[in-house]
Design a protein around this motif. Structure first.
Motif, mmCIF file in Angstrom:
data_model
loop_
_atom_site.group_PDB
_atom_site.id
_atom_site.type_symbol
_atom_site.label_atom_id
_atom_site.label_comp_id
_atom_site.label_asym_id
_atom_site.label_seq_id
_atom_site.Cartn_x
_atom_site.Cartn_y
_atom_site.Cartn_z
ATOM 1 N N ALA A 23 9.506 2.090 10.186
ATOM 2 C CA ALA A 23 8.580 2.319 9.081
ATOM 3 C C ALA A 23 8.890 3.681 8.472
ATOM 4 O O ALA A 23 8.837 4.698 9.128
ATOM 5 C CB ALA A 23 7.158 2.264 9.582
ATOM 6 N N THR A 24 9.244 3.686 7.226
ATOM 7 C CA THR A 24 9.540 4.934 6.528
ATOM 8 C C THR A 24 8.436 5.225 5.534
ATOM 9 O O THR A 24 7.485 4.461 5.388
ATOM 10 C CB THR A 24 10.889 4.837 5.796
ATOM 11 O OG1 THR A 24 10.791 3.822 4.804
ATOM 12 C CG2 THR A 24 12.013 4.497 6.745
ATOM 13 N N ALA A 25 8.596 6.316 4.830
ATOM 14 C CA ALA A 25 7.586 6.705 3.844
ATOM 15 C C ALA A 25 7.455 5.662 2.748
ATOM 16 O O ALA A 25 6.373 5.463 2.198
ATOM 17 C CB ALA A 25 7.939 8.054 3.249
ATOM 18 N N VAL A 26 8.548 4.945 2.451
ATOM 19 C CA VAL A 26 8.477 3.913 1.407
ATOM 20 C C VAL A 26 7.555 2.782 1.838
ATOM 21 O O VAL A 26 6.707 2.322 1.065
ATOM 22 C CB VAL A 26 9.888 3.377 1.086
ATOM 23 C CG1 VAL A 26 9.812 2.202 0.126
ATOM 24 C CG2 VAL A 26 10.764 4.474 0.521
ATOM 25 N N GLU A 27 7.692 2.341 3.081
ATOM 26 C CA GLU A 27 6.821 1.270 3.562
ATOM 27 C C GLU A 27 5.359 1.711 3.593
ATOM 28 O O GLU A 27 4.465 0.952 3.232
ATOM 29 C CB GLU A 27 7.252 0.797 4.954
ATOM 30 C CG GLU A 27 8.449 -0.121 4.930
ATOM 31 C CD GLU A 27 9.759 0.627 4.927
ATOM 32 O OE1 GLU A 27 9.764 1.850 5.191
ATOM 33 O OE2 GLU A 27 10.790 -0.002 4.639
ATOM 34 N N TYR A 28 5.131 2.938 4.053
ATOM 35 C CA TYR A 28 3.766 3.432 4.063
ATOM 36 C C TYR A 28 3.218 3.532 2.638
ATOM 37 O O TYR A 28 2.049 3.217 2.386
ATOM 38 C CB TYR A 28 3.670 4.788 4.760
ATOM 39 C CG TYR A 28 3.804 4.691 6.262
ATOM 40 C CD1 TYR A 28 2.985 3.840 6.994
ATOM 41 C CD2 TYR A 28 4.744 5.450 6.941
ATOM 42 C CE1 TYR A 28 3.106 3.749 8.362
ATOM 43 C CE2 TYR A 28 4.873 5.364 8.315
ATOM 44 C CZ TYR A 28 4.048 4.509 9.021
ATOM 45 O OH TYR A 28 4.165 4.418 10.370
ATOM 46 N N GLY A 29 4.037 3.954 1.710
ATOM 47 C CA GLY A 29 3.615 4.016 0.315
ATOM 48 C C GLY A 29 3.274 2.646 -0.236
ATOM 49 O O GLY A 29 2.304 2.481 -0.974
ATOM 50 N N LEU A 30 4.075 1.642 0.111
ATOM 51 C CA LEU A 30 3.788 0.275 -0.325
ATOM 52 C C LEU A 30 2.476 -0.225 0.247
ATOM 53 O O LEU A 30 1.674 -0.855 -0.457
ATOM 54 C CB LEU A 30 4.924 -0.671 0.087
ATOM 55 C CG LEU A 30 6.255 -0.487 -0.625
ATOM 56 C CD1 LEU A 30 7.322 -1.355 0.026
ATOM 57 C CD2 LEU A 30 6.117 -0.831 -2.091
ATOM 58 N N MET A 31 2.251 0.064 1.524
ATOM 59 C CA MET A 31 1.000 -0.377 2.147
ATOM 60 C C MET A 31 -0.204 0.302 1.503
ATOM 61 O O MET A 31 -1.219 -0.349 1.219
ATOM 62 C CB MET A 31 1.025 -0.090 3.651
ATOM 63 C CG MET A 31 1.941 -0.999 4.413
ATOM 64 S SD MET A 31 1.796 -0.889 6.201
ATOM 65 C CE MET A 31 2.070 0.840 6.513
ATOM 66 N N VAL A 32 -0.111 1.598 1.269
ATOM 67 C CA VAL A 32 -1.220 2.323 0.641
ATOM 68 C C VAL A 32 -1.476 1.791 -0.768
ATOM 69 O O VAL A 32 -2.621 1.600 -1.174
ATOM 70 C CB VAL A 32 -0.928 3.845 0.626
ATOM 71 C CG1 VAL A 32 -1.909 4.586 -0.258
ATOM 72 C CG2 VAL A 32 -0.956 4.395 2.033
ATOM 73 N N GLY A 33 -0.394 1.524 -1.510
ATOM 74 C CA GLY A 33 -0.554 0.971 -2.854
ATOM 75 C C GLY A 33 -1.219 -0.389 -2.839
ATOM 76 O O GLY A 33 -2.106 -0.669 -3.653
ATOM 77 N N LEU A 34 -0.814 -1.240 -1.917
ATOM 78 C CA LEU A 34 -1.408 -2.574 -1.825
ATOM 79 C C LEU A 34 -2.872 -2.494 -1.411
ATOM 80 O O LEU A 34 -3.724 -3.206 -1.967
ATOM 81 C CB LEU A 34 -0.625 -3.430 -0.835
ATOM 82 C CG LEU A 34 -1.069 -4.873 -0.692
ATOM 83 C CD1 LEU A 34 -0.984 -5.594 -2.035
ATOM 84 C CD2 LEU A 34 -0.220 -5.587 0.340
ATOM 85 N N ILE A 35 -3.174 -1.629 -0.467
ATOM 86 C CA ILE A 35 -4.564 -1.454 -0.045
ATOM 87 C C ILE A 35 -5.411 -0.940 -1.203
ATOM 88 O O ILE A 35 -6.545 -1.392 -1.409
ATOM 89 C CB ILE A 35 -4.641 -0.508 1.170
ATOM 90 C CG1 ILE A 35 -4.040 -1.196 2.395
ATOM 91 C CG2 ILE A 35 -6.072 -0.066 1.451
ATOM 92 C CD1 ILE A 35 -3.822 -0.280 3.577
#
Length: 73
Positions: free
Chosen positions: A27-39
């Motif tokens: 899990a990189t910052a990109v995946e975390y960013g995608l999750m935060v955006g989706l949430i």
């Protein structure tokens, strides 16, 4: 607003699919960013759709609570 949310979601899915094709792990910052955006999109949609109902619910709960006693100095 709904079209904008759909476009954002579609771009998030496209980026996620591209990253999965590269077989990168972890899990990189990109995946975390995608999750935060989706949430964030889900929260905005929920508040938009249920905002008036939640307001009415909180008003009814507030009306049922007893009044707070007056503070004495």
């Amino acid at each position: 607003m709904l079209i904008n949310a759909y476009a954002t979601l579609a771009s998030l899915v496209a980026v996620a699919q591209d990253r999965l094709k590269n077989e990168e792990k972890g899990a990189t910052a990109v995946e975390y960013g995608l999750m935060v955006g989706l949430i964030a999109v889900v929260i905005i949609a929920a508040v938009t759709l249920l905002g008036e109902q939640l307001d009415a619910l909180f008003d009814s709960v507030s009306d049922e609570l007893p009044a707070a006693p007056a503070a004495t100095p």
